[in-house]
Motif scaffolding. Structure first.
Motif, PDB file in Angstrom:
ATOM      1  N   PHE A  74       0.848  -1.188   0.000  1.00 18.69           N
ATOM      2  CA  PHE A  74       0.000   0.000   0.000  1.00 18.69           C
ATOM      3  C   PHE A  74       0.885   1.240   0.000  1.00 18.69           C
ATOM      4  O   PHE A  74       2.085   1.171   0.312  1.00 18.69           O
ATOM      5  CB  PHE A  74      -0.936   0.028   1.222  1.00 18.69           C
ATOM      6  CG  PHE A  74      -0.221   0.164   2.538  1.00 18.69           C
ATOM      7  CD1 PHE A  74       0.101   1.411   3.056  1.00 18.69           C
ATOM      8  CD2 PHE A  74       0.152  -0.960   3.264  1.00 18.69           C
ATOM      9  CE1 PHE A  74       0.767   1.542   4.265  1.00 18.69           C
ATOM     10  CE2 PHE A  74       0.816  -0.840   4.464  1.00 18.69           C
ATOM     11  CZ  PHE A  74       1.122   0.402   4.977  1.00 18.69           C
ATOM     12  N   ALA A  75       0.269   2.374  -0.348  1.00 17.27           N
ATOM     13  CA  ALA A  75       0.975   3.654  -0.340  1.00 17.27           C
ATOM     14  C   ALA A  75      -0.046   4.767  -0.231  1.00 17.27           C
ATOM     15  O   ALA A  75      -1.156   4.664  -0.777  1.00 17.27           O
ATOM     16  CB  ALA A  75       1.817   3.817  -1.603  1.00 17.27           C
ATOM     17  N   HIS A  76       0.341   5.818   0.490  1.00 16.83           N
ATOM     18  CA  HIS A  76      -0.510   7.001   0.625  1.00 16.83           C
ATOM     19  C   HIS A  76       0.393   8.223   0.586  1.00 16.83           C
ATOM     20  O   HIS A  76       1.259   8.416   1.445  1.00 16.83           O
ATOM     21  CB  HIS A  76      -1.301   6.963   1.934  1.00 16.83           C
ATOM     22  CG  HIS A  76      -2.294   8.083   2.055  1.00 16.83           C
ATOM     23  ND1 HIS A  76      -3.422   8.163   1.278  1.00 16.83           N
ATOM     24  CD2 HIS A  76      -2.305   9.180   2.869  1.00 16.83           C
ATOM     25  CE1 HIS A  76      -4.114   9.239   1.603  1.00 16.83           C
ATOM     26  NE2 HIS A  76      -3.447   9.878   2.555  1.00 16.83           N
ATOM     27  N   LEU A  77       0.187   9.047  -0.452  1.00 15.62           N
ATOM     28  CA  LEU A  77       1.002  10.231  -0.674  1.00 15.62           C
ATOM     29  C   LEU A  77       0.118  11.456  -0.487  1.00 15.62           C
ATOM     30  O   LEU A  77      -0.950  11.553  -1.098  1.00 15.62           O
ATOM     31  CB  LEU A  77       1.582  10.210  -2.092  1.00 15.62           C
ATOM     32  CG  LEU A  77       2.113   8.860  -2.593  1.00 15.62           C
ATOM     33  CD1 LEU A  77       2.577   8.975  -4.024  1.00 15.62           C
ATOM     34  CD2 LEU A  77       3.230   8.369  -1.701  1.00 15.62           C
ATOM     35  N   THR A  78       0.568  12.396   0.338  1.00 15.67           N
ATOM     36  CA  THR A  78      -0.245  13.575   0.654  1.00 15.67           C
ATOM     37  C   THR A  78       0.536  14.847   0.355  1.00 15.67           C
ATOM     38  O   THR A  78       1.765  14.841   0.223  1.00 15.67           O
ATOM     39  CB  THR A  78      -0.666  13.561   2.129  1.00 15.67           C
ATOM     40  OG1 THR A  78       0.511  13.514   2.948  1.00 15.67           O
ATOM     41  CG2 THR A  78      -1.538  12.353   2.439  1.00 15.67           C
ATOM     42  N   GLY A  79      -0.210  15.967   0.300  1.00 18.55           N
ATOM     43  CA  GLY A  79       0.401  17.256   0.015  1.00 18.55           C
ATOM     44  C   GLY A  79       0.805  17.349  -1.442  1.00 18.55           C
ATOM     45  O   GLY A  79       0.660  16.413  -2.232  1.00 18.55           O
ATOM     46  N   HIS A 121      -4.280  23.997  -4.660  1.00 18.26           N
ATOM     47  CA  HIS A 121      -4.377  24.638  -3.344  1.00 18.26           C
ATOM     48  C   HIS A 121      -3.525  23.846  -2.359  1.00 18.26           C
ATOM     49  O   HIS A 121      -3.756  22.653  -2.154  1.00 18.26           O
ATOM     50  CB  HIS A 121      -5.828  24.674  -2.881  1.00 18.26           C
ATOM     51  CG  HIS A 121      -6.025  25.339  -1.562  1.00 18.26           C
ATOM     52  ND1 HIS A 121      -5.912  26.706  -1.388  1.00 18.26           N
ATOM     53  CD2 HIS A 121      -6.325  24.829  -0.336  1.00 18.26           C
ATOM     54  CE1 HIS A 121      -6.150  27.013  -0.134  1.00 18.26           C
ATOM     55  NE2 HIS A 121      -6.393  25.894   0.534  1.00 18.26           N
ATOM     56  N   PRO A 122      -2.510  24.456  -1.722  1.00 16.34           N
ATOM     57  CA  PRO A 122      -1.596  23.699  -0.856  1.00 16.34           C
ATOM     58  C   PRO A 122      -2.307  23.181   0.391  1.00 16.34           C
ATOM     59  O   PRO A 122      -3.253  23.773   0.883  1.00 16.34           O
ATOM     60  CB  PRO A 122      -0.511  24.730  -0.515  1.00 16.34           C
ATOM     61  CG  PRO A 122      -1.198  26.052  -0.653  1.00 16.34           C
ATOM     62  CD  PRO A 122      -2.189  25.893  -1.765  1.00 16.34           C
ATOM     63  N   GLY A 123      -1.811  22.049   0.867  1.00 18.32           N
ATOM     64  CA  GLY A 123      -2.364  21.468   2.089  1.00 18.32           C
ATOM     65  C   GLY A 123      -2.289  19.953   2.045  1.00 18.32           C
ATOM     66  O   GLY A 123      -2.623  19.325   1.030  1.00 18.32           O
ATOM     67  N   LEU A 124      -1.827  19.330   3.149  1.00 15.30           N
ATOM     68  CA  LEU A 124      -1.700  17.875   3.200  1.00 15.30           C
ATOM     69  C   LEU A 124      -3.038  17.163   3.074  1.00 15.30           C
ATOM     70  O   LEU A 124      -3.148  16.181   2.338  1.00 15.30           O
ATOM     71  CB  LEU A 124      -0.982  17.461   4.490  1.00 15.30           C
ATOM     72  CG  LEU A 124       0.472  17.909   4.635  1.00 15.30           C
ATOM     73  CD1 LEU A 124       1.039  17.432   5.966  1.00 15.30           C
ATOM     74  CD2 LEU A 124       1.318  17.395   3.486  1.00 15.30           C
ATOM     75  N   PRO A 125      -4.102  17.597   3.775  1.00 17.94           N
ATOM     76  CA  PRO A 125      -5.373  16.871   3.646  1.00 17.94           C
ATOM     77  C   PRO A 125      -6.157  17.205   2.384  1.00 17.94           C
ATOM     78  O   PRO A 125      -7.159  16.545   2.084  1.00 17.94           O
ATOM     79  CB  PRO A 125      -6.146  17.315   4.891  1.00 17.94           C
ATOM     80  CG  PRO A 125      -5.641  18.684   5.180  1.00 17.94           C
ATOM     81  CD  PRO A 125      -4.192  18.679   4.785  1.00 17.94           C
ATOM     82  N   ASP A 126      -5.722  18.231   1.625  1.00 16.04           N
ATOM     83  CA  ASP A 126      -6.473  18.648   0.455  1.00 16.04           C
ATOM     84  C   ASP A 126      -6.057  17.923  -0.821  1.00 16.04           C
ATOM     85  O   ASP A 126      -6.828  17.860  -1.781  1.00 16.04           O
ATOM     86  CB  ASP A 126      -6.310  20.157   0.241  1.00 16.04           C
ATOM     87  CG  ASP A 126      -6.904  20.956   1.389  1.00 16.04           C
ATOM     88  OD1 ASP A 126      -7.885  20.480   1.976  1.00 16.04           O
ATOM     89  OD2 ASP A 126      -6.370  22.044   1.697  1.00 16.04           O
ATOM     90  N   ASN A 127      -4.847  17.397  -0.848  1.00 17.18           N
ATOM     91  CA  ASN A 127      -4.329  16.730  -2.044  1.00 17.18           C
ATOM     92  C   ASN A 127      -3.662  15.423  -1.624  1.00 17.18           C
ATOM     93  O   ASN A 127      -2.809  15.417  -0.729  1.00 17.18           O
ATOM     94  CB  ASN A 127      -3.310  17.624  -2.762  1.00 17.18           C
ATOM     95  CG  ASN A 127      -3.867  19.010  -3.049  1.00 17.18           C
ATOM     96  OD1 ASN A 127      -4.687  19.202  -3.925  1.00 17.18           O
ATOM     97  ND2 ASN A 127      -3.414  19.990  -2.264  1.00 17.18           N
ATOM     98  N   PHE A 128      -4.054  14.351  -2.282  1.00 11.57           N
ATOM     99  CA  PHE A 128      -3.436  13.063  -1.945  1.00 11.57           C
ATOM    100  C   PHE A 128      -3.610  12.084  -3.103  1.00 11.57           C
ATOM    101  O   PHE A 128      -4.427  12.261  -4.008  1.00 11.57           O
ATOM    102  CB  PHE A 128      -4.006  12.471  -0.655  1.00 11.57           C
ATOM    103  CG  PHE A 128      -5.501  12.352  -0.627  1.00 11.57           C
ATOM    104  CD1 PHE A 128      -6.166  11.317  -1.254  1.00 11.57           C
ATOM    105  CD2 PHE A 128      -6.263  13.307   0.051  1.00 11.57           C
ATOM    106  CE1 PHE A 128      -7.540  11.213  -1.216  1.00 11.57           C
ATOM    107  CE2 PHE A 128      -7.642  13.208   0.084  1.00 11.57           C
ATOM    108  CZ  PHE A 128      -8.282  12.152  -0.543  1.00 11.57           C
ATOM    109  N   MET A 129      -2.808  11.033  -3.021  1.00 13.55           N
ATOM    110  CA  MET A 129      -2.851   9.926  -3.974  1.00 13.55           C
ATOM    111  C   MET A 129      -2.500   8.665  -3.205  1.00 13.55           C
ATOM    112  O   MET A 129      -1.678   8.687  -2.274  1.00 13.55           O
ATOM    113  CB  MET A 129      -1.855  10.157  -5.120  1.00 13.55           C
ATOM    114  CG  MET A 129      -1.587   8.930  -5.973  1.00 13.55           C
ATOM    115  SD  MET A 129      -0.189   9.170  -7.106  1.00 13.55           S
ATOM    116  CE  MET A 129       0.017   7.522  -7.732  1.00 13.55           C
ATOM    117  N   GLY A 130      -3.128   7.544  -3.569  1.00 13.44           N
ATOM    118  CA  GLY A 130      -2.859   6.315  -2.854  1.00 13.44           C
ATOM    119  C   GLY A 130      -3.154   5.087  -3.686  1.00 13.44           C
ATOM    120  O   GLY A 130      -3.798   5.149  -4.734  1.00 13.44           O
ATOM    121  N   ALA A 131      -2.653   3.953  -3.178  1.00 10.86           N
ATOM    122  CA  ALA A 131      -2.875   2.663  -3.825  1.00 10.86           C
ATOM    123  C   ALA A 131      -2.720   1.573  -2.783  1.00 10.86           C
ATOM    124  O   ALA A 131      -1.859   1.668  -1.902  1.00 10.86           O
ATOM    125  CB  ALA A 131      -1.888   2.452  -4.975  1.00 10.86           C
TER     126      ALA A 131
END
Length: 267
Positions: free
Chosen positions: A120-125, A247-257
């Motif tokens: 798994f992976a979760h990329l934020t910001g 728009h900057p921000g860790l919870p506002d932009n993310f990608m995961g698998a």
């Protein structure tokens, strides 16, 4: 003839042989058909009740047989039904049981849990850095059995079916523009040619009402998600046509698998 009196006329009885006799039906004979009908209905009702009861017993027996057939493939059920064989194959399980007088239920060894952990992976910001093909670069990264190369691309190490998702928050308060949010894949099967897995395309313009309500910003979200078969060596990444609008921000932009199942299970 009596003396001094008038003689009485003799009584005469006449028998008519031609008279017809009609037999009256007896009461007992007319009641018999009604009793037989009621008895027949009672027998039919008892038969139907017996069929229903038998069906219930067969259904319960089928459910118990199904549960046993599903349980026999579980390691815990195999340990309970074949203690000698399971003890030889997994000594760690037998050691956790303890003495014979213990009532503890044996647990699955820790090494089995580690084997069953899926990638798994979760990329934020995100950053406004524009790289090749307008790939979004991520700030905070959490991965397991997957590799992030630092330039927005997430590499797959184990083949299987993965659930991919991505969300971007954009600011469209400056001008009208067509914004395309894509989830892409590079695979060696096609000489690393970019393949579009998911795409969101929209035309966003400046809205004065929303801009005043949000302090000069006109924010909107784009979310993509889906299940795809990925091979070892594939690279997953997110692209955006107007990457400066993020728009900057860790919870506002993310990608995961994360892997749902290996490829050989669903084949």
């Amino acid at each position: 003839m009596a003396e001094g009196g008038v003689g009485t006329c003799p009584q005469v009885f006449v028998v008519d042989r031609q008279a017809s006799y009609i037999s009256q039906p007896s009461g007992k004979g007319s009641r018999w058909p009604r009793v037989s009908q009621k008895f027949l209905l009672l027998l039919v009702g008892l038969t139907l009740l017996g069929v229903v009861v038998e069906g219930c017993f067969i259904y319960r027996l089928y459910k118990k047989t199904e549960e046993f057939s599903l349980c026999k493939y579980h390691p815990l059920c195999q340990n309970l039904s074949h203690p000698q064989t399971s003890g030889q194959q997994g000594g760690a399980i037998m050691r956790q049981v303890g003495p014979k007088e213990s009532n503890e239920i044996p647990t699955v060894p820790p090494h089995l849990d580690q084997v069953q952990q899926k990638p798994f992976a979760h990329l934020t910001g995100s950053t406004n850095t524009i790289v090749e093909n307008k790939v979004v670069v991520w700030v905070d990264v959490v991965t397991h059995s997957m590799v992030y190369n630092g330039h927005g691309r997430l590499s797959v190490e184990k083949e299987g079916y993965y659930y991919l998702y991505s969300k971007l928050t954009l600011n469209a308060a400056e001008e009208c523009s067509v914004i395309q949010h894509k989830v892409m894949k590079d695979t060696s099967a096609y000489n690393n040619f970019p393949i579009v897995l998911m795409r969101s395309k929209s035309n966003r313009c400046y809205t004065q009402t929303r801009s005043k309500a949000s302090g000069g910003e006109d924010l909107w979200n784009s979310f993509l998600a889906g299940i795809f078969l990925l091979q070892s060596g594939d690279k997953i990444y997110v692209t955006l046509e107007n990457i400066t609008k993020i728009h900057p921000g860790l919870p506002d932009n993310f990608m995961g698998a994360f892997m749902i199942s290996p490829a050989n299970i669903l084949q």
